[in-house]
Design an enzyme around this catalytic site. Structure first.
Site, short mmCIF file in Angstrom:
data_model
loop_
_atom_site.label_atom_id
_atom_site.label_comp_id
_atom_site.label_asym_id
_atom_site.label_seq_id
_atom_site.Cartn_x
_atom_site.Cartn_y
_atom_site.Cartn_z
N ARG A 19 40.77 64.78 -1.29
CA ARG A 19 41.00 64.68 0.15
C ARG A 19 41.45 63.26 0.52
O ARG A 19 42.59 63.01 0.89
CB ARG A 19 39.72 65.07 0.92
CG ARG A 19 39.94 65.41 2.39
CD ARG A 19 40.02 64.19 3.33
NE ARG A 19 38.81 63.37 3.29
CZ ARG A 19 38.73 62.19 3.86
NH1 ARG A 19 39.75 61.67 4.51
NH2 ARG A 19 37.62 61.47 3.76
N ASP A 20 40.55 62.29 0.35
CA ASP A 20 40.83 60.92 0.80
C ASP A 20 41.94 60.28 -0.02
O ASP A 20 42.69 59.44 0.47
CB ASP A 20 39.54 60.10 0.70
CG ASP A 20 39.51 58.90 1.63
OD1 ASP A 20 40.46 58.71 2.40
OD2 ASP A 20 38.52 58.13 1.57
N HIS A 211 30.20 54.78 1.19
CA HIS A 211 31.62 54.99 0.90
C HIS A 211 32.31 53.63 0.95
O HIS A 211 32.44 53.05 2.03
CB HIS A 211 32.16 55.95 1.98
CG HIS A 211 33.64 56.21 1.96
ND1 HIS A 211 34.16 57.44 1.64
CD2 HIS A 211 34.71 55.42 2.23
CE1 HIS A 211 35.49 57.40 1.73
NE2 HIS A 211 35.85 56.17 2.08
N HIS A 213 35.55 50.91 -0.17
CA HIS A 213 36.91 50.69 -0.66
C HIS A 213 36.91 49.39 -1.44
O HIS A 213 36.12 48.48 -1.17
CB HIS A 213 37.88 50.62 0.52
CG HIS A 213 38.23 51.99 1.05
ND1 HIS A 213 39.52 52.44 1.14
CD2 HIS A 213 37.44 53.00 1.47
CE1 HIS A 213 39.52 53.67 1.63
NE2 HIS A 213 38.27 54.04 1.84
N CYS A 244 44.04 53.02 3.31
CA CYS A 244 43.93 53.21 4.75
C CYS A 244 45.28 52.90 5.36
O CYS A 244 45.82 51.82 5.15
CB CYS A 244 42.86 52.31 5.34
SG CYS A 244 42.78 52.42 7.13
N ASN A 253 39.93 53.55 -2.55
CA ASN A 253 38.49 53.75 -2.61
C ASN A 253 37.95 53.16 -3.89
O ASN A 253 38.68 52.95 -4.86
CB ASN A 253 38.20 55.26 -2.64
CG ASN A 253 38.52 55.93 -1.33
OD1 ASN A 253 39.67 55.98 -0.92
ND2 ASN A 253 37.51 56.44 -0.65
#
Lengths: 313, 313
Positions: A19-20, A211, A213, A244, A253
């Site tokens: 997803r990310d 979470h 990065h 991002c 990430n």
């Protein structure tokens, strides 16, 4: 820093690359390839996989095949499939695919919320209330990810008091788990430790996930600091995929295989078969068409041995 | 992990890029450029710079201009110039250039010592005794770097007891400071914390420096763990330059500006003007002819602000 840390003996990984990671890639990964990839990931011991996002295909074209992906993958005992949803419509689509968990997103900072979601935090909370209502009978676990928890690329510092207030509102609303997101890699280990200790002390029953990065190289150091504070759940992304759109130059990430490698080397049980995971990670450049930031897949595990070079070489 | 940590309020950086970074570069950096670069570095608040190595020009051709570099740079109050020397001849050449400190190298593991230095640890210690003798009257500080402290790329684990035994021999010999080197990025934070606590407890008067490589992404996490154990001295390399000829695919030393950025963000005083350091780091790709791994120079400091994007963009 304060009293002796709990340092969990076991941690759980939520793999967010499908997803990310994929959402900002230039290339659409074909549905069949996504399914094969997620199926491979789900055999490696990861506890949870964020498989896709049920947003509008216009907003995230790369994930326009959300329902096909979730219904196409093999479901395995012990591997929860979670998906991101932005609204009630997405929730209904996700529930129709029998997901195990739903992940909602709001920002800790107003300007990031407006830029990323076109909603203020207050509007996000209203949306969440409607989603909780719509999912109540399903029994599905509802998690919320709080973006820009450790700083906002537009506003700068996001004060801990403000973060705690947002978390309180989420929990009061009925959200079952909360992910604290360092969306653009602004967190530092001292800040992480402080906030993690604060939330764990105040809400000992709530599962908190961290979470990170790796934008400024601190991803693993921040994960270490969170773990020292007692955090046992981490989001991470195979190969370090992700990024991002609002922080150009920002790397992705924190890398799943590098995170697993570090914790396993420290004797912490991640539940993951690192060799199997590295095999899947090695296929990433072919899947997405470019190199990725993950380092262990290039350098090998720290247990790797080299032949002694000839002295006269 | 054990009792509350001392976590030093101040740390000192030893910049090793001019030696450890340049030695494995493909291109010889002209002497005048080296001098300009080191002069720029010495205005940034770094406590110490490892400027070159007085080895044979045949062994490390990139540093064949050692004496010209050390006599050509501007010396500044508060910035110690240290150099690597392999033997008595190198020591005499270094002392003739008025260095502030001398750094010796030996390996904790036999096979790495033989491959890298063509000496067993015992032979290295004999060499060191002769060097201490030759430098006695100079009053120059003698440091020794212990390679493969956290693991050997040929032998694997290097047991802590063996490391402690080597350190004891160094200190008994009269070595004044010891650098514990993770030569090929095999260390993990739990191991680092354990060893650092052990040496600080046993030799509280000896200045210990920690030297990490970011081979498997753990460089900053390991530095954090060392600091939590009470370590206040770090080797690091501008841009993350460096590597190890015996570990192909291995990335470089932990990056100075990323390390300074992390500790300053945590409120730890590094003595370094990060903006000035980032300016020097930004010149590196031109100096050496390729991109470098450092991340903060690309992403900007965590305090960097972005303009809010147009909602309809």
């Amino acid at each position: 820093m304060s009293q002796p840390s709990p340092c969990p003996a076991k941690i759980e990984i939520n793999e967010v690359a499908p997803r990310d990671g994929l959402q900002i890639e230039a290339r659409f990964v074909p549905t069949e390839e996504k399914i094969r990839w997620i199926d491979a990931l789900s055999t490696t011991g990861l506890r949870r996989i964020e498989a896709t996002s049920f947003t509008s295909p216009k907003a995230i074209p790369n994930l326009r095949d959300a329902a096909d992906v979730v219904t196409g993958i093999q479901r395995r005992e012990g591997v929860d499939i979670t998906v991101l949803v932005p609204n009630v419509k997405g929730t209904e689509r996700a529930l129709a695919c029998q997901v195990d968990e739903i992940n909602l997103v709001m920002s800790a900072s107003d300007s990031h919320g407006l830029a990323n979601l076109r909603m203020t935090p207050e509007q996000s909370l209203e949306q969440f209330a409607a989603i909780l209502d719509a999912s109540k009978e399903s029994g599905v676990f509802i998690n919320a990810s709080l973006s820009t928890t450790f700083g906002c690329p537009f506003e700068g510092d996001v004060h801990e008091a403000r973060v705690l207030e947002r978390v309180e509102k989420l929990i009061d609303l009925g959200i079952q788990g909360v992910t604290l997101c360092d969306t653009t890699g602004m967190a530092n280990p001292a800040q992480v430790k402080h906030l993690c200790e604060a939330v764990l002390e105040r809400w000992p029953e709530t599962p908190f996930t961290l979470h990170f990065h790796n934008t400024r190289g601190m991803g693993l150091a921040n994960a270490l600091a969170a773990w020292q504070a007692g955090i046992s759940r981490f989001d991470s992304s195979l190969g370090g995929l992700g990024g991002c759109p609002f922080a150009p130059g920002a790397t992705g990430n924190v890398c799943t295989e590098d995170l697993v490698h570090m914790f396993e080397a420290m004797g912490v049980d991640t539940g993951v078969d690192l060799d199997a995971l590295l095999e899947v990670a090695a296929t990433l450049p072919d899947l997405i068409g470019h190199d990725v930031p993950g380092q262990v897949v290039k350098a090998g595990k720290s247990t790797r041995r080299y032949a002694i070079p000839s002295v006269h070489a």
